[in-house]
Design an enzyme around this catalytic site. Sequence first.
Site, PDB file in Angstrom:
ATOM      1  N   THR A 249       0.885  -1.159   0.000  1.00  0.00           N
ATOM      2  CA  THR A 249       0.000   0.000   0.000  1.00  0.00           C
ATOM      3  C   THR A 249       0.907   1.188   0.000  1.00  0.00           C
ATOM      4  O   THR A 249       1.215   1.750   1.024  1.00  0.00           O
ATOM      5  CB  THR A 249      -0.917   0.052   1.213  1.00  0.00           C
ATOM      6  OG1 THR A 249      -1.761  -1.063   1.177  1.00  0.00           O
ATOM      7  CG2 THR A 249      -1.805   1.274   1.166  1.00  0.00           C
ATOM      8  N   GLU A 336       4.185   0.103  10.595  1.00  0.00           N
ATOM      9  CA  GLU A 336       3.230   0.092  11.704  1.00  0.00           C
ATOM     10  C   GLU A 336       3.788  -0.666  12.906  1.00  0.00           C
ATOM     11  O   GLU A 336       4.151  -1.834  12.806  1.00  0.00           O
ATOM     12  CB  GLU A 336       1.909  -0.534  11.238  1.00  0.00           C
ATOM     13  CG  GLU A 336       1.177   0.345  10.247  1.00  0.00           C
ATOM     14  CD  GLU A 336       0.028  -0.348   9.553  1.00  0.00           C
ATOM     15  OE1 GLU A 336      -0.773   0.353   8.935  1.00  0.00           O
ATOM     16  OE2 GLU A 336      -0.062  -1.589   9.622  1.00  0.00           O
ATOM     17  N   ASN A 463      -3.462  -3.100  13.384  1.00  0.00           N
ATOM     18  CA  ASN A 463      -4.230  -3.678  12.291  1.00  0.00           C
ATOM     19  C   ASN A 463      -5.473  -4.411  12.764  1.00  0.00           C
ATOM     20  O   ASN A 463      -6.434  -4.557  12.010  1.00  0.00           O
ATOM     21  CB  ASN A 463      -3.331  -4.589  11.454  1.00  0.00           C
ATOM     22  CG  ASN A 463      -2.416  -3.784  10.562  1.00  0.00           C
ATOM     23  OD1 ASN A 463      -2.840  -3.304   9.520  1.00  0.00           O
ATOM     24  ND2 ASN A 463      -1.187  -3.594  10.997  1.00  0.00           N
ATOM     25  N   SER A 468     -12.790  -1.973   8.931  1.00  0.00           N
ATOM     26  CA  SER A 468     -13.097  -2.657   7.680  1.00  0.00           C
ATOM     27  C   SER A 468     -14.511  -2.317   7.224  1.00  0.00           C
ATOM     28  O   SER A 468     -14.998  -2.861   6.268  1.00  0.00           O
ATOM     29  CB  SER A 468     -12.946  -4.173   7.861  1.00  0.00           C
ATOM     30  OG  SER A 468     -13.827  -4.644   8.849  1.00  0.00           O
TER      31      SER A 468
END
Length: 468
Positions: A249, A336, A463, A468
């Site tokens: 990404t 992250e 995460n 979502s």
Amino acid sequence: MHSCSHTHFVSFKLPHFFAPKSFVVSSRRELRVFAVATTVEEASGNIPAAPISLPQGSWKQIAGGVTAAKGFKAAGMYAGLRAAGKKPDLALVTCDVEAVAAGVFTTNVVAAAPVVYCKKVLETSKTARAVLINAGQANAATGDAGYQDMLDCVGSIATLLKVKPEEVLIESTGVIGQRIKKEELLHALPTLVNSRSDSVEEADSAAVAITTTDLVSKSVAVESQVGGIKIRVGGMAKGSGMIHPNMATMLGVITTDALVESDIWRKMVKVAVNRSFNQITVDGDTSTNDTVIALASGLSGSPSISSLNCKEAAQLQACLDAVMQGLAKSIAWDGEGATCLIEVTVKGTETEAEAAKIARSVASSSLVKAAVYGRDPNWGRIAAAAGYAGVSFQMDKLKISLGEFSLMESGQPLPFDRDGASNYLKKTGEVHGTVTIDISVGDGAAIGKAWGCDLSYDYVKINAEYTS
């Protein structure tokens, strides 16, 4: 520039990013570049700053990011595309002339609408005038409706800029399966277009606007010479998670004012991407939206580059490599939950591709990344990752070093100061510095590098909580 009464977004420059061979900050993840709302007057003196570590070269680093090169303007603003907060979420980079355009895209077959669109456009067009980037919605797996949303946005921005729709490229990042918030985006476009400038501040606003889970914005520019004429190469990128070759990404926009023919430019950009963005890894996931768009205005007055086998091409390639590697390392550094950057250097292969493949294998290893986070100088995991890379080498030629500590020689482990090596990992993590792993596998002259980060508990937390 915005007027002084308008809200403006800037990034604060954190001190002591640079050290002789690596970059560090003084207080791990708490001290990062972040976006704030203020006035232009209040923002005076604050310039975009990310922990960018450039390789050695004849260039000098300058301010400006994507607007450093002649002919380019940028803007970034909050358009209401993000789920929460007022961080900029819509960016625009434009060129005053038809810029020679190149693009490199995700290898994921579940490609997002903007990826499909840009690949199609660049198959038939050699130039572009604008790149529009939104954060918040990936517009991936959104079907015909999502593709039409994107076309509507392209048409609107083309009208405002008075250019052809096929001269506009688009990038998106955010939640997969969500369409662009088209009404909010279309409403913001006139303000975005009118906000464009070639200022450092707008380059920084654009760099902030394309981020998602990033904790820093990534922007850099260099100045050098091609054929005795001053040229500039600049860029911005985003990425923090879902980072794995081929690209991740990861969104990027690269600009230069060098003059170069289309087919040569596209080959040069691909080479630079392979040496940079395709050599970073955070978590092993390859995104649906990876895109790097590179534009060359040709306004520097430098000699036209029409062959890869000339001195001018080598000069421009070196600058392009430097900018992309600086941005790529910054992305890995910002992984992250990470506490440090991991730089893997492999020597002794016959080809650069072989060395790069081994380096990428080690940097991608979850066991190596976890060992670094656990401050464990585990040479066995490094050796194993090098061995399964798919590149043949003789075991008795294998050498491994961690920082200044030699761990393996001639394929055999060496006695070493385990506490010292562990302390090296600990201290590097405390300052969010760079852990270096050096590997030699033979007598060849080729060298390859890859970059990753350690794997922490926080990665799972970040995460697990991401919407979502």
